[in-house]
Design a protein around this motif. Structure first.
Motif, PDB file in Angstrom:
ATOM      1  N   VAL A   1       0.839  -1.199   0.000  1.00 47.35           N
ATOM      2  CA  VAL A   1       0.000   0.000   0.000  1.00 47.35           C
ATOM      3  C   VAL A   1       0.876   1.251   0.000  1.00 47.35           C
ATOM      4  O   VAL A   1       0.580   2.222  -0.710  1.00 47.35           O
ATOM      5  N   ARG A   2       1.945   1.239   0.759  1.00 49.15           N
ATOM      6  CA  ARG A   2       2.823   2.410   0.799  1.00 49.15           C
ATOM      7  C   ARG A   2       3.464   2.669  -0.570  1.00 49.15           C
ATOM      8  O   ARG A   2       3.679   3.829  -0.958  1.00 49.15           O
ATOM      9  N   LYS A   3       3.762   1.610  -1.301  1.00 50.64           N
ATOM     10  CA  LYS A   3       4.317   1.785  -2.641  1.00 50.64           C
ATOM     11  C   LYS A   3       3.303   2.460  -3.557  1.00 50.64           C
ATOM     12  O   LYS A   3       3.651   3.331  -4.362  1.00 50.64           O
ATOM     13  N   LEU A   4       2.037   2.091  -3.423  1.00 52.66           N
ATOM     14  CA  LEU A   4       0.988   2.728  -4.220  1.00 52.66           C
ATOM     15  C   LEU A   4       0.796   4.192  -3.812  1.00 52.66           C
ATOM     16  O   LEU A   4       0.512   5.043  -4.653  1.00 52.66           O
ATOM     17  N   VAL A   5       0.949   4.470  -2.532  1.00 55.29           N
ATOM     18  CA  VAL A   5       0.885   5.860  -2.063  1.00 55.29           C
ATOM     19  C   VAL A   5       1.965   6.686  -2.753  1.00 55.29           C
ATOM     20  O   VAL A   5       1.720   7.799  -3.231  1.00 55.29           O
ATOM     21  N   GLY A   6       3.170   6.114  -2.842  1.00 50.35           N
ATOM     22  CA  GLY A   6       4.261   6.815  -3.512  1.00 50.35           C
ATOM     23  C   GLY A   6       3.957   7.102  -4.970  1.00 50.35           C
ATOM     24  O   GLY A   6       4.290   8.172  -5.490  1.00 50.35           O
ATOM     25  N   GLY A   7       3.274   6.163  -5.635  1.00 47.37           N
ATOM     26  CA  GLY A   7       2.935   6.346  -7.035  1.00 47.37           C
ATOM     27  C   GLY A   7       1.896   7.427  -7.264  1.00 47.37           C
ATOM     28  O   GLY A   7       1.810   7.985  -8.366  1.00 47.37           O
ATOM     29  N   ALA A   8       1.083   7.722  -6.252  1.00 44.60           N
ATOM     30  CA  ALA A   8       0.038   8.740  -6.376  1.00 44.60           C
ATOM     31  C   ALA A   8       0.457  10.071  -5.762  1.00 44.60           C
ATOM     32  O   ALA A   8      -0.359  10.988  -5.651  1.00 44.60           O
ATOM     33  N   THR A   9       1.733  10.177  -5.379  1.00 42.49           N
ATOM     34  CA  THR A   9       2.236  11.383  -4.722  1.00 42.49           C
ATOM     35  C   THR A   9       2.847  12.340  -5.727  1.00 42.49           C
ATOM     36  O   THR A   9       3.615  11.938  -6.595  1.00 42.49           O
ATOM     37  N   THR A  10       2.471  13.607  -5.608  1.00 43.03           N
ATOM     38  CA  THR A  10       3.022  14.669  -6.441  1.00 43.03           C
ATOM     39  C   THR A  10       3.955  15.512  -5.591  1.00 43.03           C
ATOM     40  O   THR A  10       3.636  15.856  -4.454  1.00 43.03           O
TER      41      THR A  10
END
Length: 280
Positions: free
Chosen positions: A242-251
């Motif tokens: 989940v944290r990896k996906l958070v990183g992918g959606a971070t600007t």
């Protein structure tokens, strides 16, 4: 042919100007702007930044939306956005802030003050994510910790009677009472009580306050991190996924130096459904 009277010439000139400006500003200019908006790189933004999944529109990159069930409660398998004061929530036709300021600390009947609103949200978000939702100047019950100090009497103004014992037993040797019906807190000195909550609450500020527009589609990285473990448990995947996906959606910061990194909640939840579908 006789010249037109002066008053008629003025009306004809005004009519000509009206027709010219209508053609230029009412037709040609909008068509030119619409054409420019279709240039690659601008088209997506001009068309509303719609987000589609499997051919179905699910939202906008620029406008937040709730992720709640039919009962209005947060869906635990999804990341939640920040609160919204726009209409009934994220209403682009009623974009606005709450118009409440830092001195709004006294509840008025069923209308919560900004302080109590923040306290209630923090308590609920803490319970949802399994962390301590306490914050300074909030009672454990989730309202503003505010006293009205009067001669020989101290009242907890945001805890109406009948109620359990007020958040603090006494103030300067005087027993604290719950607020009776019809209380006018202005009759005494208003005293906010900080309490023992940590200076850095576990629940971030953007989780309990609405943005100025009421449409913000982003949350802070800290708020996303707070929710990551809960979402991972609901979807049965490791929290690192989940944290990896958070990183992918971070600007990152705007222009590399303005503001703070933010997470687009809709994009993150779409990525979650693809990478770790909810099986509940």
């Amino acid at each position: 042919m006789n010249a037109l009277p002066g008053w008629l010439r003025r009306h004809v000139a005004a009519l000509r100007a009206l027709l010219v400006f209508t053609a230029v500003l009412g037709v040609l200019y909008p068509l030119a702007i619409t054409a420019a908006a279709q240039v690659p790189g601008l088209k997506d933004h001009a068309d509303g930044s719609h987000v589609s999944v499997d051919g179905r529109q699910v939202g906008s990159e620029l406008i937040g939306q709730p992720f709640t069930g039919k009962d209005g409660n947060p869906l635990r398998q999804y990341f939640q956005g920040r609160p919204s004061a726009a209409g009934d929530g994220y209403d682009p036709t009623a974009t606005s802030a709450s118009n409440l300021g830092p001195e709004d600390i006294i509840d008025k009947g069923d209308e919560q003050s900004l302080l109590s609103m923040v306290c209630t949200r923090s308590k609920e978000i803490g319970e949802l994510n399994g962390v301590d939702g306490s914050r300074p100047y909030c009672t454990k019950g989730g309202v503003g910790a505010v006293l009205s100090v009067q001669p020989g009497r101290v009242i907890s103004v945001n805890e109406p009677c009948p109620a359990a014992a007020p958040f603090i037993a006494e103030y300067k040797g005087v027993k604290v009472e719950c607020a009776p019906a019809g209380l006018d807190p202005r009759a005494g000195k208003i005293v906010p009580v900080r309490g023992s909550a940590p200076a850095e609450p576990a629940v971030p500020a953007d989780a309990v306050t609405a943005s100025g527009s009421g449409l913000d589609p982003h949350i802070s990285v800290a708020y996303a991190e707070l929710q990551a473990r809960r979402v991972a448990e609901m979807r049965g995947v490791p929290v690192r996924t989940v944290r990896k996906l958070v990183g992918g959606a971070t600007t990152g910061r705007a222009l590399g130096f303005m503001g703070q990194p933010v997470v687009n909640v809709l994009q993150l939840n779409i990525a979650l459904d693809k990478a770790a579908p909810y099986r509940g």
